[in-house]
Design an enzyme around this catalytic site. Structure first.
Site, PDB file in Angstrom:
ATOM      1  N   LYS A  37       1.056  -6.825  -1.409  1.00 14.64           N
ATOM      2  CA  LYS A  37      -0.069  -5.931  -1.711  1.00 14.64           C
ATOM      3  C   LYS A  37       0.380  -4.843  -2.673  1.00 14.64           C
ATOM      4  O   LYS A  37      -0.343  -4.500  -3.607  1.00 14.64           O
ATOM      5  CB  LYS A  37      -0.577  -5.312  -0.411  1.00 14.64           C
ATOM      6  CG  LYS A  37      -1.386  -4.032  -0.579  1.00 14.64           C
ATOM      7  CD  LYS A  37      -1.717  -3.402   0.763  1.00 14.64           C
ATOM      8  CE  LYS A  37      -2.214  -1.975   0.666  1.00 14.64           C
ATOM      9  NZ  LYS A  37      -1.204  -0.972   0.352  1.00 14.64           N
ATOM     10  N   ARG A 107      -5.097   3.412  -4.050  1.00 15.13           N
ATOM     11  CA  ARG A 107      -4.243   4.346  -4.774  1.00 15.13           C
ATOM     12  C   ARG A 107      -4.102   3.963  -6.253  1.00 15.13           C
ATOM     13  O   ARG A 107      -3.284   4.544  -6.957  1.00 15.13           O
ATOM     14  CB  ARG A 107      -2.826   4.314  -4.158  1.00 15.13           C
ATOM     15  CG  ARG A 107      -2.769   4.644  -2.697  1.00 15.13           C
ATOM     16  CD  ARG A 107      -2.846   6.106  -2.418  1.00 15.13           C
ATOM     17  NE  ARG A 107      -1.781   6.873  -3.010  1.00 15.13           N
ATOM     18  CZ  ARG A 107      -1.819   8.199  -3.140  1.00 15.13           C
ATOM     19  NH1 ARG A 107      -2.885   8.871  -2.742  1.00 15.13           N
ATOM     20  NH2 ARG A 107      -0.801   8.847  -3.675  1.00 15.13           N
ATOM     21  N   ASP A 131      -4.678   4.931   2.446  1.00 10.47           N
ATOM     22  CA  ASP A 131      -4.684   5.280   3.861  1.00 10.47           C
ATOM     23  C   ASP A 131      -4.540   6.766   4.096  1.00 10.47           C
ATOM     24  O   ASP A 131      -3.880   7.464   3.336  1.00 10.47           O
ATOM     25  CB  ASP A 131      -3.534   4.556   4.556  1.00 10.47           C
ATOM     26  CG  ASP A 131      -3.802   3.074   4.635  1.00 10.47           C
ATOM     27  OD1 ASP A 131      -4.897   2.710   5.075  1.00 10.47           O
ATOM     28  OD2 ASP A 131      -2.928   2.306   4.227  1.00 10.47           O
ATOM     29  N   ASP A 318       6.444   1.637   5.988  1.00 11.99           N
ATOM     30  CA  ASP A 318       5.393   0.670   6.345  1.00 11.99           C
ATOM     31  C   ASP A 318       5.823  -0.278   7.472  1.00 11.99           C
ATOM     32  O   ASP A 318       5.003  -1.030   7.978  1.00 11.99           O
ATOM     33  CB  ASP A 318       4.988  -0.126   5.097  1.00 11.99           C
ATOM     34  CG  ASP A 318       4.502   0.797   4.004  1.00 11.99           C
ATOM     35  OD1 ASP A 318       3.479   1.444   4.197  1.00 11.99           O
ATOM     36  OD2 ASP A 318       5.182   0.905   2.969  1.00 11.99           O
ATOM     37  N   VAL A 340       8.892   9.827   5.316  1.00  6.41           N
ATOM     38  CA  VAL A 340       8.230   9.623   4.023  1.00  6.41           C
ATOM     39  C   VAL A 340       6.850  10.297   3.984  1.00  6.41           C
ATOM     40  O   VAL A 340       6.516  10.998   3.026  1.00  6.41           O
ATOM     41  CB  VAL A 340       8.128   8.118   3.688  1.00  6.41           C
ATOM     42  CG1 VAL A 340       7.437   7.915   2.343  1.00  6.41           C
ATOM     43  CG2 VAL A 340       9.505   7.474   3.683  1.00  6.41           C
TER      44      VAL A 340
HETATM   45  N1  EPU Z   1       4.238  12.432  -3.248  1.00  7.82           N
HETATM   46  C1  EPU Z   1       3.983  13.720  -3.690  1.00  7.82           C
HETATM   47  N2  EPU Z   1       3.408  13.865  -4.919  1.00  7.82           N
HETATM   48  C2  EPU Z   1       3.067  12.808  -5.713  1.00  7.82           C
HETATM   49  C3  EPU Z   1       3.347  11.497  -5.239  1.00  7.82           C
HETATM   50  C4  EPU Z   1       3.933  11.339  -3.994  1.00  7.82           C
HETATM   51  O1  EPU Z   1       4.282  14.694  -2.996  1.00  7.82           O
HETATM   52  O2  EPU Z   1       2.540  13.018  -6.813  1.00  7.82           O
HETATM   53  C5  EPU Z   1       4.840  12.248  -1.900  1.00  7.82           C
HETATM   54  C6  EPU Z   1       3.872  11.554  -0.944  1.00  7.82           C
HETATM   55  O3  EPU Z   1       2.961  12.467  -0.374  1.00  7.82           O
HETATM   56  C7  EPU Z   1       4.808  10.949   0.078  1.00  7.82           C
HETATM   57  C8  EPU Z   1       6.030  10.592  -0.773  1.00  7.82           C
HETATM   58  O4  EPU Z   1       5.941  11.359  -1.981  1.00  7.82           O
HETATM   59  O5  EPU Z   1       5.162  11.917   1.027  1.00  7.82           O
HETATM   60  C9  EPU Z   1       6.138   9.141  -1.124  1.00  7.82           C
HETATM   61  O6  EPU Z   1       4.932   8.700  -1.727  1.00  7.82           O
HETATM   62  P1  EPU Z   1       4.903   7.526  -2.793  1.00  7.82           P
HETATM   63  O7  EPU Z   1       4.393   8.052  -4.076  1.00  7.82           O
HETATM   64  O8  EPU Z   1       6.236   6.848  -2.791  1.00  7.82           O
HETATM   65  O9  EPU Z   1       3.832   6.551  -2.146  1.00  7.82           O
HETATM   66  P2  EPU Z   1       2.662   5.785  -2.872  1.00  7.82           P
HETATM   67  O10 EPU Z   1       3.077   5.272  -4.180  1.00  7.82           O
HETATM   68  O11 EPU Z   1       1.408   6.556  -2.766  1.00  7.82           O
HETATM   69  C10 EPU Z   1       3.354   3.418  -2.012  1.00  7.82           C
HETATM   70  C11 EPU Z   1       2.699   2.363  -1.187  1.00  7.82           C
HETATM   71  C12 EPU Z   1       2.686   2.793   0.258  1.00  7.82           C
HETATM   72  C13 EPU Z   1       4.121   3.004   0.712  1.00  7.82           C
HETATM   73  C14 EPU Z   1       4.794   4.067  -0.188  1.00  7.82           C
HETATM   74  C15 EPU Z   1       6.250   4.280   0.136  1.00  7.82           C
HETATM   75  C16 EPU Z   1       1.134   1.417  -2.717  1.00  7.82           C
HETATM   76  C17 EPU Z   1      -0.276   1.191  -3.102  1.00  7.82           C
HETATM   77  N3  EPU Z   1       1.344   2.166  -1.653  1.00  7.82           N
HETATM   78  O12 EPU Z   1       2.523   4.563  -1.874  1.00  7.82           O
HETATM   79  O13 EPU Z   1       2.129   1.730   1.002  1.00  7.82           O
HETATM   80  O14 EPU Z   1       4.146   3.448   2.045  1.00  7.82           O
HETATM   81  O15 EPU Z   1       4.689   3.645  -1.568  1.00  7.82           O
HETATM   82  O16 EPU Z   1       6.964   3.096   0.015  1.00  7.82           O
HETATM   83  O17 EPU Z   1       2.049   0.905  -3.358  1.00  7.82           O
HETATM   84  C18 EPU Z   1       0.835   0.736   2.648  1.00  7.82           C
HETATM   85  O18 EPU Z   1       0.957  -0.322   2.016  1.00  7.82           O
HETATM   86  O19 EPU Z   1       0.366   0.798   3.812  1.00  7.82           O
HETATM   87  C19 EPU Z   1       1.265   1.985   2.022  1.00  7.82           C
HETATM   88  C20 EPU Z   1       0.864   3.174   2.436  1.00  7.82           C
END
Ligand code: EPU
Length: 454
Positions: A37, A107, A131, A318, A340
């Site tokens: 995903k 996202r 989420d 996850d 995280v």
């Molecule tokens: N963060 C910030 N500012 C930003 C971006 C992120 O503070 O501009 C923080 C977030 O709040 C969090 C941390 O950095 O505390 C990590 O966030 P990250 O950006 O790595 O997460 P993401 O890209 O939004 C993706 C996956 C998530 C997965 C995370 C970590 C997708 C669509 N989502 O999210 O997947 O948990 O990376 O590996 O790729 C899921 O599939 O259930 C899911 C939530």
């Protein structure tokens, strides 16, 4: 003409979809996972950058793919999805604005900003969704895009961006964010000059995207110590890629076997993507059979564990909720420390309602320094395992929490009715069929919205 009156059309729905799970004892058998995903949607976005069509195969049949494909179509791209193969032709791109009706769905819109700026010089994307597992800010994305020359304005509806020319920059992320690293990759490969990204995420799905961009013609170097260097090129062409298996789904199905005292063999996700999951479960007493194409797990007894989530190659966030479901069935005290996201235990009250003994704490119960010290939400859980679980009615709070309910329901006494299953349909490939193939009695039903299960 439908024949319905306006009043009838406006009536609020009274029924909602649900899954009902009847436990049957040990789950055994084989499950094949598809592409992940968290990679497929990013590849669809990358296709926006190519002058010729891209083909992405092994796509999972999930809501997130449909949502992303529809966003690309709304921009004027031609997207065909057939038998797990997505073909994206962005040569007909005619619009720079992702419609607000996609607001809050996933996202992905923010990742489109860089590609749209390259293609049309301006972009609007609705506010990101996904989420509800924390505040999920976008400040790293905004800072990176700004450093590369974008003018960003945040409005109530989303983000407006403009750029006459994007240029390479030195960017250091405050935390190795998956999404912000992808924003930089998707923006820097057509920017003028060199981008140096420090403290980049190295999750397998991020590297998979970088390799896809390289196939499209991007000049990307993966350096040690979380550094990625990108030399901008003037154009990219489309490319083809067979997505690698979803490690979140793979782990979750291994747990389905373990939590019920059975054995599940997962195909389609390499051992390499599951190293930390396998070593953590091995440490608890699980046994594995690992081949080039499958991983299976079983156990006579499992001991408790202290686990902390982390960025790759650590224990991924996850995997946290399926792991907690499993720990509820391991005799003794276990600890789970989430580092995280600041709000990833919203599924715990429902597990407690099913009979699990779990206490949540705001103090970090692990070695990694928490970024959420002082946060009002709990980051640690202590699980007193070995208590029997009972079927009940539960509402899914987020995609991964929802899967933990199915796992707990499979190990419980009596039926569980799960509502809010749209979260699960957004992220798992044919989950009902896969669980049923392992022997679980699981069916889709409709229940009254105001009923006990709503
Ligand atoms: N963060 C910030 N500012 C930003 C971006 C992120 O503070 O501009 C923080 C977030 O709040 C969090 C941390 O950095 O505390 C990590 O966030 P990250 O950006 O790595 O997460 P993401 O890209 O939004 C993706 C996956 C998530 C997965 C995370 C970590 C997708 C669509 N989502 O999210 O997947 O948990 O990376 O590996 O790729 C899921 O599939 O259930 C899911 C939530």
């Amino acid at each position: 003409m439908s024949g319905h009156s306006t009043k009838e059309q406006a009536a609020a729905p009274t029924m909602t979809p649900a899954w009902v799970v009847n436990p049957v004892g040990p789950l055994r058998g084989d499950v094949a996972v598809r592409g992940s995903k968290n990679a497929v949607t990013k590849h669809l976005v990358a296709a926006l950058l190519g002058l010729t069509p891209s083909t992405i195969s092994n796509c999972p049949d999930i809501g997130d793919v449909d949502i992303t494909a529809n966003m690309l179509r709304a921009l004027g791209c031609e997207v065909e999805l057939r038998n797990g193969v997505a073909t994206v032709d962005s040569s007909s791109l005619s619009n720079s604005r992702v419609p607000v009706r996609f607001s809050g769905m996933n996202r992905i819109p923010i990742l489109m900003v860089g590609p749209l700026l390259h293609r049309v010089g301006e972009a609007f994307v609705p506010l990101v969704g996904g989420d509800d597992i924390g505040s999920r800010p976008i400040d790293f994305h905004v800072e990176a895009l700004t450093r590369m020359g974008a003018e960003i304005t945040l409005t109530e509806e989303g983000m407006e961006a403009k750029a006459t020319r994007l240029r390479g920059a030195h960017i250091e992320l405050p935390y190795p964010s998956v999404g912000a690293t992808e924003t930089v990759l998707l923006t820097a490969c057509l920017a003028e000059g060199r981008t140096v990204l420090d403290n980049a995420a190295t999750e397998p799905e991020v590297i998979e995207l970088a390799l896809f961009l390289q196939r499209m013609g991007a000049r990307i170097e993966l350096r040690p110590d979380r550094r990625i260097m990108i030399e901008g090129v003037s154009e990219l062409s489309g490319a083809a890629h067979h997505l690698k298996g979803d490690r979140i789904e793979a782990f979750s199905f291994l747990v389905a076997g373990l939590i019920t005292g059975g054995e599940v063999r997962v195909h389609g996700c390499s051992q390499e993507r599951l190293v930390t999951a396998i070593s953590t479960l091995s440490g608890m007493g699980a046994r594995f059979e690992i081949t080039d194409s499958s991983v299976s797990a079983w156990a006579e007894t499992l001991t408790p564990a202290a686990v902390e989530t982390d960025t790759h190659p650590g224990f991924m966030t996850d995997w946290q909720s399926p792991m907690v479901a499993l720990l509820t069935q391991c005799d003794g005290l276990s600890v789970m420390y989430e580092t995280v996201y600041e709000n990833r235990f919203t599924y715990v009250p429902a597990l407690k309602q099913m009979g699990a003994q779990i206490e949540l704490y705001n103090n970090p119960l692990g070695s990694i320094q928490s970024r959420f010290v002082g946060s009002a939400t709990p980051c640690s859980a202590i699980v007193r395992g070995g208590q029997p679980l009972h079927g009940t009615n539960v509402v899914v709070p987020d995609i991964r929490g929802g899967f933990a309910y199915v796992l707990a329901a499979a190990a419980a006494d009596g039926a569980t009715t799960i509502t809010g299953t749209h979260h699960l349909d957004r992220g798992y490939n044919q989950p009902i069929e896969n669980f049923a193939s392992l022997g679980l009695d699981i069916r889709r039903i409709e229940v009254p919205i105001d009923g006990d299960a709503a």
